[in-house]
Design a protein around this motif. Structure first.
Motif, PDB file in Angstrom:
ATOM      1  N   GLU A  50       1.781   4.213  -3.025  1.00  0.00           N
ATOM      2  CA  GLU A  50       1.149   5.320  -2.875  1.00  0.00           C
ATOM      3  C   GLU A  50       2.476   6.771  -2.715  1.00  0.00           C
ATOM      4  O   GLU A  50       2.208   7.482  -3.645  1.00  0.00           O
ATOM      5  CB  GLU A  50       0.854   5.838  -1.503  1.00  0.00           C
ATOM      6  CG  GLU A  50      -0.403   4.973  -0.955  1.00  0.00           C
ATOM      7  CD  GLU A  50      -1.244   6.806  -1.278  1.00  0.00           C
ATOM      8  OE1 GLU A  50      -1.547   7.259  -1.159  1.00  0.00           O
ATOM      9  OE2 GLU A  50      -2.497   6.349  -0.943  1.00  0.00           O
ATOM     10  N   GLY A  89      -7.967  18.118   4.893  1.00  0.00           N
ATOM     11  CA  GLY A  89      -7.634  19.233   3.777  1.00  0.00           C
ATOM     12  C   GLY A  89      -6.700  19.747   4.493  1.00  0.00           C
ATOM     13  O   GLY A  89      -6.446  20.921   3.550  1.00  0.00           O
ATOM     14  N   ASP A  91      -4.594  14.865   6.541  1.00  0.00           N
ATOM     15  CA  ASP A  91      -4.363  14.992   5.333  1.00  0.00           C
ATOM     16  C   ASP A  91      -6.560  14.659   4.586  1.00  0.00           C
ATOM     17  O   ASP A  91      -6.396  15.389   3.944  1.00  0.00           O
ATOM     18  CB  ASP A  91      -4.025  13.546   5.080  1.00  0.00           C
ATOM     19  CG  ASP A  91      -3.956  13.527   3.213  1.00  0.00           C
ATOM     20  OD1 ASP A  91      -5.026  13.880   2.689  1.00  0.00           O
ATOM     21  OD2 ASP A  91      -3.754  12.047   3.085  1.00  0.00           O
ATOM     22  N   ALA A  92      -6.852  13.869   6.181  1.00  0.00           N
ATOM     23  CA  ALA A  92      -8.516  13.702   5.515  1.00  0.00           C
ATOM     24  C   ALA A  92      -8.975  15.403   5.356  1.00  0.00           C
ATOM     25  O   ALA A  92     -10.134  15.209   4.826  1.00  0.00           O
ATOM     26  CB  ALA A  92      -8.772  12.695   6.461  1.00  0.00           C
ATOM     27  N   ASN A 145       2.556   8.944  -6.357  1.00  0.00           N
ATOM     28  CA  ASN A 145       3.033  10.881  -5.484  1.00  0.00           C
ATOM     29  C   ASN A 145       4.103  11.135  -6.309  1.00  0.00           C
ATOM     30  O   ASN A 145       4.966  11.406  -5.728  1.00  0.00           O
ATOM     31  CB  ASN A 145       2.613  10.791  -4.173  1.00  0.00           C
ATOM     32  CG  ASN A 145       0.688  10.793  -4.149  1.00  0.00           C
ATOM     33  OD1 ASN A 145       0.774  11.913  -4.378  1.00  0.00           O
ATOM     34  ND2 ASN A 145       0.725   9.348  -3.568  1.00  0.00           N
ATOM     35  N   PHE A 186       2.921  11.354   1.632  1.00  0.00           N
ATOM     36  CA  PHE A 186       2.746  11.638   0.495  1.00  0.00           C
ATOM     37  C   PHE A 186       2.145  12.661  -0.338  1.00  0.00           C
ATOM     38  O   PHE A 186       1.978  13.098  -1.669  1.00  0.00           O
ATOM     39  CB  PHE A 186       2.740  10.436  -0.821  1.00  0.00           C
ATOM     40  CG  PHE A 186       4.214   9.189  -0.208  1.00  0.00           C
ATOM     41  CD1 PHE A 186       4.802  10.033  -0.398  1.00  0.00           C
ATOM     42  CD2 PHE A 186       3.220   8.191   0.552  1.00  0.00           C
ATOM     43  CE1 PHE A 186       5.787   9.422   0.657  1.00  0.00           C
ATOM     44  CE2 PHE A 186       3.914   7.861   0.957  1.00  0.00           C
ATOM     45  CZ  PHE A 186       5.733   8.225   0.726  1.00  0.00           C
ATOM     46  N   HIS A 187       1.166  13.158   0.420  1.00  0.00           N
ATOM     47  CA  HIS A 187      -0.546  13.858   0.005  1.00  0.00           C
ATOM     48  C   HIS A 187      -0.301  15.353   0.952  1.00  0.00           C
ATOM     49  O   HIS A 187      -1.212  16.008   0.076  1.00  0.00           O
ATOM     50  CB  HIS A 187      -1.535  13.444   0.827  1.00  0.00           C
ATOM     51  CG  HIS A 187      -1.994  12.429  -0.114  1.00  0.00           C
ATOM     52  ND1 HIS A 187      -2.498  10.954   0.919  1.00  0.00           N
ATOM     53  CD2 HIS A 187      -1.418  11.346  -0.544  1.00  0.00           C
ATOM     54  CE1 HIS A 187      -3.208  10.288   0.521  1.00  0.00           C
ATOM     55  NE2 HIS A 187      -2.149  10.375  -0.413  1.00  0.00           N
ATOM     56  N   ARG A 204      -2.064  11.524   9.166  1.00  0.00           N
ATOM     57  CA  ARG A 204      -3.553  10.924   8.112  1.00  0.00           C
ATOM     58  C   ARG A 204      -4.948  12.041   8.829  1.00  0.00           C
ATOM     59  O   ARG A 204      -5.712  12.070   8.007  1.00  0.00           O
ATOM     60  CB  ARG A 204      -3.610   9.910   9.049  1.00  0.00           C
ATOM     61  CG  ARG A 204      -4.945   9.013   8.021  1.00  0.00           C
ATOM     62  CD  ARG A 204      -4.716   7.207   8.502  1.00  0.00           C
ATOM     63  NE  ARG A 204      -6.252   6.717   8.353  1.00  0.00           N
ATOM     64  CZ  ARG A 204      -6.317   5.600   8.740  1.00  0.00           C
ATOM     65  NH1 ARG A 204      -5.662   4.497   9.774  1.00  0.00           N
ATOM     66  NH2 ARG A 204      -7.277   4.908   7.734  1.00  0.00           N
ATOM     67  N   SER A 219      -0.277   9.200   3.836  1.00  0.00           N
ATOM     68  CA  SER A 219      -0.779  10.676   3.859  1.00  0.00           C
ATOM     69  C   SER A 219       0.383  11.502   3.985  1.00  0.00           C
ATOM     70  O   SER A 219       0.573  12.797   3.440  1.00  0.00           O
ATOM     71  CB  SER A 219      -1.317  11.039   5.244  1.00  0.00           C
ATOM     72  OG  SER A 219      -2.836  11.108   4.619  1.00  0.00           O
ATOM     73  N   ILE A 267     -13.945  13.591   3.763  1.00  0.00           N
ATOM     74  CA  ILE A 267     -12.487  13.945   3.330  1.00  0.00           C
ATOM     75  C   ILE A 267     -11.954  15.212   2.481  1.00  0.00           C
ATOM     76  O   ILE A 267     -13.058  14.819   1.102  1.00  0.00           O
ATOM     77  CB  ILE A 267     -12.620  12.622   2.928  1.00  0.00           C
ATOM     78  CG1 ILE A 267     -12.849  11.867   3.612  1.00  0.00           C
ATOM     79  CG2 ILE A 267     -10.834  12.839   2.579  1.00  0.00           C
ATOM     80  CD1 ILE A 267     -11.825  11.476   5.309  1.00  0.00           C
ATOM     81  N   PHE A 268     -11.318  16.288   2.996  1.00  0.00           N
ATOM     82  CA  PHE A 268     -11.391  17.153   2.592  1.00  0.00           C
ATOM     83  C   PHE A 268     -10.101  17.004   1.627  1.00  0.00           C
ATOM     84  O   PHE A 268      -9.868  17.454   0.797  1.00  0.00           O
ATOM     85  CB  PHE A 268     -11.303  18.708   3.153  1.00  0.00           C
ATOM     86  CG  PHE A 268     -12.402  19.276   4.003  1.00  0.00           C
ATOM     87  CD1 PHE A 268     -14.249  18.997   3.361  1.00  0.00           C
ATOM     88  CD2 PHE A 268     -12.686  18.271   5.606  1.00  0.00           C
ATOM     89  CE1 PHE A 268     -14.697  19.602   4.025  1.00  0.00           C
ATOM     90  CE2 PHE A 268     -14.021  18.479   5.678  1.00  0.00           C
ATOM     91  CZ  PHE A 268     -14.935  19.128   5.211  1.00  0.00           C
ATOM     92  N   GLY A 269      -9.549  15.970   2.140  1.00  0.00           N
ATOM     93  CA  GLY A 269      -7.997  16.076   1.661  1.00  0.00           C
ATOM     94  C   GLY A 269      -8.096  14.285   0.726  1.00  0.00           C
ATOM     95  O   GLY A 269      -9.427  14.215  -0.273  1.00  0.00           O
ATOM     96  N   LYS A 270      -6.841  14.103   0.915  1.00  0.00           N
ATOM     97  CA  LYS A 270      -6.698  12.667  -0.146  1.00  0.00           C
ATOM     98  C   LYS A 270      -6.244  11.436   0.520  1.00  0.00           C
ATOM     99  O   LYS A 270      -6.289  10.743  -0.119  1.00  0.00           O
ATOM    100  CB  LYS A 270      -5.235  13.068  -0.779  1.00  0.00           C
ATOM    101  CG  LYS A 270      -5.510  14.298  -1.915  1.00  0.00           C
ATOM    102  CD  LYS A 270      -4.372  14.234  -2.769  1.00  0.00           C
ATOM    103  CE  LYS A 270      -3.204  15.615  -2.409  1.00  0.00           C
ATOM    104  NZ  LYS A 270      -1.726  15.493  -3.413  1.00  0.00           N
ATOM    105  N   ALA A 271      -6.375  11.764   1.892  1.00  0.00           N
ATOM    106  CA  ALA A 271      -6.938  10.223   2.613  1.00  0.00           C
ATOM    107  C   ALA A 271      -7.843   8.991   2.004  1.00  0.00           C
ATOM    108  O   ALA A 271      -9.075   9.765   1.926  1.00  0.00           O
ATOM    109  CB  ALA A 271      -6.744  10.668   4.282  1.00  0.00           C
ATOM    110  N   HIS A 279       0.490  -1.561   0.144  1.00  0.00           N
ATOM    111  CA  HIS A 279       0.789  -0.134   0.362  1.00  0.00           C
ATOM    112  C   HIS A 279       0.981   1.286   0.072  1.00  0.00           C
ATOM    113  O   HIS A 279       0.875   2.600  -0.775  1.00  0.00           O
ATOM    114  CB  HIS A 279      -1.173   0.041   1.182  1.00  0.00           C
ATOM    115  CG  HIS A 279      -1.443   1.961   1.553  1.00  0.00           C
ATOM    116  ND1 HIS A 279      -1.188   1.879   2.557  1.00  0.00           N
ATOM    117  CD2 HIS A 279      -2.985   1.798   0.033  1.00  0.00           C
ATOM    118  CE1 HIS A 279      -2.647   3.388   2.435  1.00  0.00           C
ATOM    119  NE2 HIS A 279      -3.095   2.925   1.242  1.00  0.00           N
TER     120      HIS A 279
END
Lengths: 255, 255
Positions: A40, A135, A132-133, A44, A162-163, A129, A160, B233-237, A36
């Motif tokens: 990812e 934003g 990231d979620a 990225n 890499f995000h 994480r 995350s 989820i606002f980001g990429k997670a 995984h």
């Protein structure tokens, strides 16, 4: 395919050093483990230096994947995999990645998570994480927080890393820069004299600091912030887990 | 003070069995490790069967504490402590506790957390701690969730296991009973077709179900609930950690 069966192989000895903070800093490289995370990284545009696969992993119908994506992969035994990972059951796919240079970030706006001396790898990874979620624009770790490149931290971030950009920087300095640009910086406290996070008026941009699991935030930082927030405790628990608390406040501020 | 130095001692052999789910179920006993948990147990009138202390623990200026509170304590070596705990660095104080009988709970009202097949000990423990902090009435675990009495689960609960009742019960049956009493039962989904948790009107009483880390909630339960909630989820997670998600929804519903 090159096949390494001895834990005394020179390449393996070098990889083993990447399990320590010191070894990683010296080599400026770190390990990524598992399908995984490695997927990812590729998605990225992170380039992988070397890829190691166990015989067992190849036997799990993954030979085509390795042939297509990692033609230079080196095969290793389970015993060798044990030595270069810190898990009881290695996932069978390990890669070496260059540490990125510290990103040069515009801290004049956006939403940020600042981690002051957070020590548990799972907590740091989980908070990245969550950032990231939600934003957020980026995460800043204090230099005395757990090493970002420790395998446990990398695993808990679940891609995350890499995000969104993650920076290691002195937090007092970071706060000063943010406040010079009128960014509101919130501290967090387990203390009812602080402000209830539910009473904060929604703002476009802000930074939130989460502190060490046992001691909380450094007192020098508590004095610098615009306000300190707390989460009300309605039951008998002394406190919340720091990563859970971060999630509650971040999503509370994002409403 | 009795002093056990051999890992082959019969008492130690019996204690070792309590590290497995099967051993705990057979003996109807479990282990509690560390000063904090054992103090919490005493403060909540949980009786301790036996107490074991390491020589190192006694040397850390704790002899007075042991003499006052645990006059029957049995001294053990570090080596013996290693055998009866699942940690790399045992805390030096271990106790044996009887499993409580399943509490007979009134599920007709109050706020509840239901855990469907959650497998990670840290996640279950952290969610029980969050349920305690948020003042929920109780937690219900599905029979296929991780064993509540596993040492890692007990540690992550940080004493909350003594603050609110935790029941193991079939969740479909639990939901039926709750709904018969007009309690609103929410599921949770990583799916934008579900209802945004921020849109839920505050209710006095409710139950929230959190699902398995990888597979989410059982589909049979998803159909039984009054509504399924999701966290945007606002980001990429891809998703949030389940314990963080539980914290966000529980505090979101408690506003």
């Amino acid at each position: 395919m090159e096949y390494i069966t001895s834990v005394k192989n020179n390449k393996i000895k070098e990889l083993k050093k990447l399990l320590t903070t010191r070894g990683r800093r010296k080599a400026q490289k770190y390990l990524l483990e598992g399908e995984h995370l490695i997927k990812e990284a590729l998605q990225n545009n992170i380039s992988l230096n070397e890829v190691y696969v166990t015989t067992e992993y190849l036997n799990r119908d993954r030979l085509h994947l390795i042939r297509d994506y990692f033609p230079q992969a080196i095969q290793i035994t389970e015993e060798v995999a044990q030595v270069i990972t810190d898990t009881v059951h290695p996932q069978g796919l390990v890669s070496v990645v260059d540490m990125p240079e510290q990103p040069d970030l515009d801290m004049s706006q956006g939403r940020w998570l600042l981690l002051d001396e957070v020590q548990d790898p799972g907590n740091v990874g989980t908070m990245v994480r969550t950032a990231d979620a939600a934003g957020l624009k980026g995460v800043v770790l204090s230099p005395d927080a757990v090493d970002l490149y420790a395998p446990k931290v990398q695993r808990a971030m679940q891609g995350s890393q890499f995000h969104l950009p993650i920076l290691v920087n002195d937090l007092a300095e970071t706060i000063t820069v943010m406040q010079q640009h009128d960014l509101i910086v919130y501290g967090s406290l387990v203390d009812e004299r602080a402000q209830d996070y539910r009473q904060v008026k929604p703002q476009k941009d802000w930074a939130l600091i989460m502190g060490n699991e046992a001691r909380g935030m450094n007192s020098a930082l508590l004095e610098k912030v615009n306000a300190n927030l707390y989460i009300p405790i309605f039951g008998k628990a002394e406190s919340l887990n720091v990563a859970v608390a971060a999630g509650i406040i971040i999503y509370g501020l994002s409403r």
